[in-house]
Write an enzyme that holds these catalytic residues in place. Structure first.
Site, short mmCIF file in Angstrom:
data_model
loop_
_atom_site.label_atom_id
_atom_site.label_comp_id
_atom_site.label_asym_id
_atom_site.label_seq_id
_atom_site.Cartn_x
_atom_site.Cartn_y
_atom_site.Cartn_z
N GLY A 80 2.09 2.21 11.01
CA GLY A 80 3.05 3.30 10.91
C GLY A 80 3.68 3.70 12.23
O GLY A 80 4.34 4.72 12.31
N GLU A 134 -7.07 4.82 7.89
CA GLU A 134 -6.86 6.24 7.55
C GLU A 134 -8.10 6.82 6.88
O GLU A 134 -8.45 7.98 7.10
CB GLU A 134 -5.61 6.40 6.66
CG GLU A 134 -4.34 6.17 7.46
CD GLU A 134 -3.16 5.67 6.65
OE1 GLU A 134 -3.21 5.70 5.41
OE2 GLU A 134 -2.17 5.23 7.28
N HIS A 165 -9.71 1.26 4.94
CA HIS A 165 -8.43 1.45 5.64
C HIS A 165 -8.66 2.41 6.81
O HIS A 165 -9.46 3.34 6.70
CB HIS A 165 -7.39 2.02 4.67
CG HIS A 165 -6.00 1.99 5.23
ND1 HIS A 165 -5.56 2.92 6.14
CD2 HIS A 165 -4.98 1.13 5.05
CE1 HIS A 165 -4.31 2.64 6.48
NE2 HIS A 165 -3.93 1.55 5.83
N GLY A 187 2.81 -0.94 4.43
CA GLY A 187 2.86 0.46 4.01
C GLY A 187 4.30 0.88 3.82
O GLY A 187 4.92 0.65 2.78
N GLY A 188 4.87 1.48 4.86
CA GLY A 188 6.22 2.07 4.80
C GLY A 188 7.29 1.19 4.16
O GLY A 188 8.04 1.65 3.29
N ASN A 191 0.87 -1.19 0.00
CA ASN A 191 0.00 0.00 0.00
C ASN A 191 0.90 1.23 0.00
O ASN A 191 1.46 1.60 1.03
CB ASN A 191 -0.90 -0.03 1.25
CG ASN A 191 -1.78 1.21 1.35
OD1 ASN A 191 -1.93 1.95 0.37
ND2 ASN A 191 -2.36 1.43 2.52
N TRP A 192 1.01 1.85 -1.17
CA TRP A 192 1.94 2.98 -1.29
C TRP A 192 1.32 4.30 -0.82
O TRP A 192 2.01 5.33 -0.83
CB TRP A 192 2.42 3.09 -2.75
CG TRP A 192 3.33 1.95 -3.14
CD1 TRP A 192 3.88 1.03 -2.28
CD2 TRP A 192 3.79 1.60 -4.44
NE1 TRP A 192 4.66 0.13 -2.97
CE2 TRP A 192 4.62 0.46 -4.31
CE3 TRP A 192 3.59 2.13 -5.72
CZ2 TRP A 192 5.24 -0.15 -5.40
CZ3 TRP A 192 4.21 1.52 -6.81
CH2 TRP A 192 5.03 0.40 -6.64
N LYS A 193 0.07 4.28 -0.48
CA LYS A 193 -0.62 5.48 0.03
C LYS A 193 -0.27 6.70 -0.85
O LYS A 193 -0.27 6.59 -2.06
CB LYS A 193 -0.23 5.74 1.49
CG LYS A 193 -0.33 4.51 2.37
CD LYS A 193 -0.20 4.86 3.82
CE LYS A 193 -0.10 3.60 4.64
NZ LYS A 193 -0.22 3.81 6.06
N GLU A 196 -5.67 -4.94 10.67
CA GLU A 196 -4.67 -3.91 10.90
C GLU A 196 -4.99 -3.18 12.20
O GLU A 196 -5.79 -2.21 12.17
CB GLU A 196 -4.67 -2.91 9.75
CG GLU A 196 -4.38 -3.51 8.41
CD GLU A 196 -3.76 -2.47 7.49
OE1 GLU A 196 -2.56 -2.59 7.24
OE2 GLU A 196 -4.45 -1.53 7.10
N SER A 227 3.15 -2.04 10.78
CA SER A 227 4.58 -1.98 11.10
C SER A 227 5.34 -3.27 10.75
O SER A 227 6.22 -3.69 11.50
CB SER A 227 4.79 -1.61 12.57
OG SER A 227 4.34 -0.29 12.80
C1 PEP Z 1 -0.91 0.35 6.30
O1 PEP Z 1 -0.93 1.50 5.95
O2 PEP Z 1 -1.88 -0.35 6.03
C2 PEP Z 1 0.26 -0.17 7.00
C3 PEP Z 1 0.22 -1.38 7.46
O3 PEP Z 1 1.31 0.69 7.13
P1 PEP Z 1 2.73 0.35 7.83
O4 PEP Z 1 3.22 -0.94 7.21
O5 PEP Z 1 3.61 1.50 7.46
O6 PEP Z 1 2.49 0.22 9.28
#
Ligand code: PEP
Length: 242
Positions: free
Chosen positions: A170, A94, A92, A227-228, A8-10, A164, A206
């Protein structure tokens, strides 16, 4: 065992950086897991083009809860499908928290995505306060029930679930993998009770190449939503080979 890795590149990359990363991953050779890349909408059609000779699939990060019409700034599920995507992330945390998406919008989005022949990746997760006050399971159960209200899932592969924990996204603080395994089992059982299908449940929050194995070795964890750590070719490659 082969697992599903969702990147997920957001809004974490510029247009140019996205193109660069797509070109890089299109050259990845023989890796262990199945990859779904979710770039921003501006890059989605081109991502599908760049990746067309690979096994990598693409997904949208969201879709409108309307089919079509005068909804400035919205992106329809049908257009996401037409851009070549197979998946779409829905609900999600967010989107729920920052953009105030509620359960009925999420339910509507899932219906519309399925009608457009997209496979929704439905995100579920409890906040830190909900966790601290012992409400994790009821919260997850209610998110699931509301999101799937009135929806018939024909095949298990038509819908993915992503667990999640909101506090783990994050934050650099993933859930302990043994606890995640118990939660995935719980979610899979609740989903089975609601749909009659054994849905894949994926962990997100994370995940990094250094902790990914702790999660994917678990029986009930079907993969990872990242994500990250999915924003660099090197760490994505490591995740795909764990
Ligand atoms: C996400 O945005 O769904 C996510 C899991 O981000 P991260 O891996 O950065 O915690």
């Amino acid at each position: 065992m082969k697992k599903i890795i969702i990147a997920n590149w957001k809004m974490g990359l510029t247009f140019k950086e996205t193109q660069f990363l797509l070109e890089k991953i299109s050259t990845f050779e023989a890796y262990r897991h199945f990859l779904i890349v979710c770039p921003d909408f501006l890059n989605l059609a081109q991502a599908t083009q760049i990746l067309k000779d690979t096994k990598i699939k693409t997904g949208g990060q969201n879709c409108s809860f309307h089919h079509h019409g005068a909804y400035t700034g919205e992106i329809s599920a049908l257009d996401i499908k037409a851009a070549g995507a197979e998946y779409v992330i829905i609900g999600h945390s967010e989107r729920r928290r920052i953009f105030k998406e509620d359960n009925s919008m999420i339910n509507q989005k899932i219906k519309i995505a399925l009608e457009a022949k997209l496979k929704p990746i439905l995100c579920l997760g409890e906040s830190l306060l909900e966790r601290k006050t012992g409400r994790t399971r009821p919260v997850l159960s209610s998110q699931l029930k509301n999101a799937l209200k009135g929806i018939k899932i024909r095949k298990a592969s038509d819908l993915l679930l992503a667990y999640e924990p909101v506090w783990a996204i994050g934050s650099g603080q993933p859930m302990e993998s043994e606890e995640a395994e118990r939660m995935h089992k719980y979610i899979a059982e609740r989903a089975f009770a609601l749909t009659g299908k054994r849905l894949a449940v994926i962990y997100g929050g994370s995940v990094k190449p250094d902790n990914a194995h702790d999660f994917i070795k678990q029986k009930n964890i079907a993969g990872l939503l990242v994500g990250g750590a999915s924003l660099q070719a090197k760490s994505l490659k490591r995740l795909l080979n764990i």
